[in-house]
Design an enzyme around this catalytic site. Structure first.
Site, PDB file in Angstrom:
ATOM      1  N   SER A 118      12.460  39.069 -14.607  1.00 30.13           N
ATOM      2  CA  SER A 118      13.269  38.020 -14.807  1.00 30.13           C
ATOM      3  C   SER A 118      12.753  36.822 -14.694  1.00 30.13           C
ATOM      4  O   SER A 118      13.027  35.923 -15.297  1.00 30.13           O
ATOM      5  CB  SER A 118      14.555  38.216 -13.852  1.00 30.13           C
ATOM      6  OG  SER A 118      14.024  38.053 -12.461  1.00 30.13           O
TER       7      SER A 118
ATOM      8  N   HIS B 122      17.679  42.063 -18.301  1.00 30.37           N
ATOM      9  CA  HIS B 122      17.370  41.284 -19.375  1.00 30.37           C
ATOM     10  C   HIS B 122      16.918  41.847 -20.683  1.00 30.37           C
ATOM     11  O   HIS B 122      16.450  41.226 -21.628  1.00 30.37           O
ATOM     12  CB  HIS B 122      16.219  40.195 -19.128  1.00 30.37           C
ATOM     13  CG  HIS B 122      16.788  39.499 -17.446  1.00 30.37           C
ATOM     14  ND1 HIS B 122      17.341  38.300 -17.829  1.00 30.37           N
ATOM     15  CD2 HIS B 122      16.481  39.707 -16.210  1.00 30.37           C
ATOM     16  CE1 HIS B 122      17.570  37.967 -16.523  1.00 30.37           C
ATOM     17  NE2 HIS B 122      16.896  38.719 -15.655  1.00 30.37           N
TER      18      HIS B 122
ATOM     19  N   LYS C 168      24.929  38.864 -19.159  1.00 31.97           N
ATOM     20  CA  LYS C 168      23.770  38.007 -19.836  1.00 31.97           C
ATOM     21  C   LYS C 168      24.217  38.308 -21.338  1.00 31.97           C
ATOM     22  O   LYS C 168      24.794  37.869 -21.724  1.00 31.97           O
ATOM     23  CB  LYS C 168      22.453  38.868 -19.219  1.00 31.97           C
ATOM     24  CG  LYS C 168      22.484  38.399 -17.583  1.00 31.97           C
ATOM     25  CD  LYS C 168      21.133  38.669 -17.177  1.00 31.97           C
ATOM     26  CE  LYS C 168      21.068  38.841 -15.653  1.00 31.97           C
ATOM     27  NZ  LYS C 168      21.682  37.837 -14.750  1.00 31.97           N
TER      28      LYS C 168
HETATM   29  C1  LIG Z   1      16.740  41.671 -13.115  1.00 29.35           C
HETATM   30  C2  LIG Z   1      17.999  41.245 -12.587  1.00 29.35           C
HETATM   31  N1  LIG Z   1      18.823  42.499 -12.031  1.00 29.35           N
HETATM   32  C3  LIG Z   1      20.051  42.123 -11.365  1.00 29.35           C
HETATM   33  C4  LIG Z   1      20.698  40.942 -11.660  1.00 29.35           C
HETATM   34  C5  LIG Z   1      21.861  40.579 -10.895  1.00 29.35           C
HETATM   35  O1  LIG Z   1      22.910  40.600 -12.145  1.00 29.35           O
HETATM   36  P1  LIG Z   1      24.332  39.948 -11.848  1.00 29.35           P
HETATM   37  O2  LIG Z   1      23.830  38.356 -12.304  1.00 29.35           O
HETATM   38  O3  LIG Z   1      25.122  40.536 -12.893  1.00 29.35           O
HETATM   39  O4  LIG Z   1      24.692  39.928 -10.530  1.00 29.35           O
HETATM   40  C6  LIG Z   1      19.891  39.730 -12.240  1.00 29.35           C
HETATM   41  C7  LIG Z   1      20.239  38.417 -12.570  1.00 29.35           C
HETATM   42  O5  LIG Z   1      20.819  37.787 -12.088  1.00 29.35           O
HETATM   43  C8  LIG Z   1      18.437  40.105 -12.776  1.00 29.35           C
HETATM   44  O6  LIG Z   1      17.864  39.229 -13.190  1.00 29.35           O
END
Ligand SMILES: Cc1ncc(COP(=O)(O)O)c(C=O)c1O
Length: 399
Positions: A188, A216, A247
């Site tokens: 990320s 992502h 996203k």
């Molecule tokens: C790799 C990754 N996993 C999980 C999440 C969490 O997802 P959410 O924003 O839906 O809680 C994110 C981003 O926020 C992320 O970048």
């Protein structure tokens, strides 16, 4: 009534002061328009390069209309947790659609919808890995994977970024009966794609399961947007796939697609799934529209435009001291290293009308503070050119 002196407040005040002096304080900005490249932020117009709305669906009129229609059909809230009375037709239909969407790569899959990706990772890892298990976690994993592993009762081993040899060694040494390797698919904060083919081969060799967090990649990678598994044409019944829906899908929530026994266990035992109110059914209803767009020709065109923007940014952003990381995805980080310089650059861009995330420790390792440029299919080539020109000129004045 005021609290004259309290050890808790004293400690927090001291820590907050330390964050300030290290340029690590964070600030929320207030957005007053729908999420799109052109937004009004703190009362000023800006072009945003910091969202994860990779396909530009967050404010798409069809998705907004589906959300309104969902609210008219199901009301504003779900009223209860999924296992009491909060599980609606809309949630069930979305889960079926997502299971079908991922079925070529995760055979016998069922899907389970969660309110957020963070919750999905907490639920999943803590429910699957018990005291007889060992978790092998990538060093650059997202906080939600890290926290899920902390919550689990299993032994935890961290392997260095992309280091297959180190992981192989850890798996070889492990005495655990059950092994679970967990990794971001697209990292990320770096934007690179994990070597999933090699990771899966190692897992198969050592009898381990592989959990892939495609937050992502879902919607962005693969010809029909089904994510990293489609992109790499990689499948296995020992894969647990997590995709987020706030996203590229533009709404909110996440899902896990995995073998039906894994999913049934989560429904029965995953605390972060069971003990929380189900998200509004209208959200699931709106997501059906997003998923249809992702899988359509229009979705394909949006992804093609996004790839064009990525190539354009890489071509135009020629930097001397700062370093653009080698990423092929919509996440294009520029390493500046120093916290204060990163903040100053973010501020200078903001003054020129560009909003780019300035990312500092602890989100990234110390000494690797960076600007995290994210691109969306809703951007234009001109906007990307303007951002690149602004950043190149800020760097010139900095050095
Ligand atoms: C790799 C990754 N996993 C999980 C999440 C969490 O997802 P959410 O924003 O839906 O809680 C994110 C981003 O926020 C992320 O970048």
């Amino acid at each position: 009534m005021t609290v004259a002196s309290s050890p808790l407040l004293d400690r927090l005040q001291q820590k907050l002061h330390e964050l300030d002096t290290q340029h690590l304080s964070r600030q929320r900005r207030t957005v007053s328009t729908p999420h799109a490249p052109c937004m009004t932020v703190d009362g000023r117009p800006i072009v945003a390069f910091c969202s994860n709305d990779y396909l530009g669906l967050a404010a798409d009129p069809r998705v907004v209309e589906a959300l309104q229609q969902g609210a008219a059909l199901y009301g504003a809230g779900s009223g209860a947790s999924h296992l009491i009375s909060g599980h609606s037709d809309a949630h069930a239909a979305l889960e079926n659609k997502l299971a079908e969407f991922l079925s070529p790569w995760v055979p016998s899959a069922r899907a389970l919808y969660f309110s957020t990706g963070y919750m999905a990772n907490l639920a999943l890892i803590s429910a699957l890995a018990d005291k007889d298990a060992e978790i092998f976690s990538e060093a650059l994993n997202h906080a939600s994977l890290i926290d899920g592993a902390r919550l689990a009762r299993a032994k935890l081993s961290v392997y260095p970024h992309r280091d297959l040899q180190a992981l192989d060694e850890q798996l070889r040494q492990s005495q655990a009966k059950e092994k679970l390797v967990i990794t971001d698919a697209v990292f990320s904060m770096d934007g690179d794609i994990a070597p999933l083919r090699e990771l899966l081969a190692l897992c198969e060799q050592h009898g381990a399961w592989l959990l892939v967090d495609d937050a992502h990649g879902f919607g962005v990678l693969g010809d029909t947007g089904r994510g990293v598994l489609e992109h790499l044409d990689l499948g296995s019944p020992q894969l647990i796939y997590m995709g987020t829906l706030g996203k590229a899908a533009g709404v909110a929530g996440a899902f896990v697609a995995a073998h039906e026994t894994v999913i049934e266990w989560l429904v029965q035992r995953a605390r972060a799934y069971i003990y929380t109110t189900a998200s509004p059914p209208a959200v699931a209803h709106a997501l059906m529209t997003s998923i249809n767009i992702i899988g359509s020709d229009e979705g394909r065109q949006r992804r093609a435009h996004l790839r064009q923007l990525i190539a354009r940014l890489k071509e135009c952003l020629v930097l001397k001291c700062w370093r653009l990381l080698p990423s092929e995805t919509a996440i294009q980080p520029v390493i500046i290293a120093d916290n204060a310089a990163t903040m100053a650059t973010g501020k200078a861009l903001m003054e020129q009308g560009f909003w780019v995330g300035a990312i500092r420790p602890p989100t990234v390792p110390i000494g690797t503070a960076r600007l995290r440029i994210t691109l969306s299919a809703a951007h234009t080539i001109e906007q990307v050119d303007q951002l690149a020109a602004a950043l190149v000129s800020i760097e010139k004045n900095h050095s």
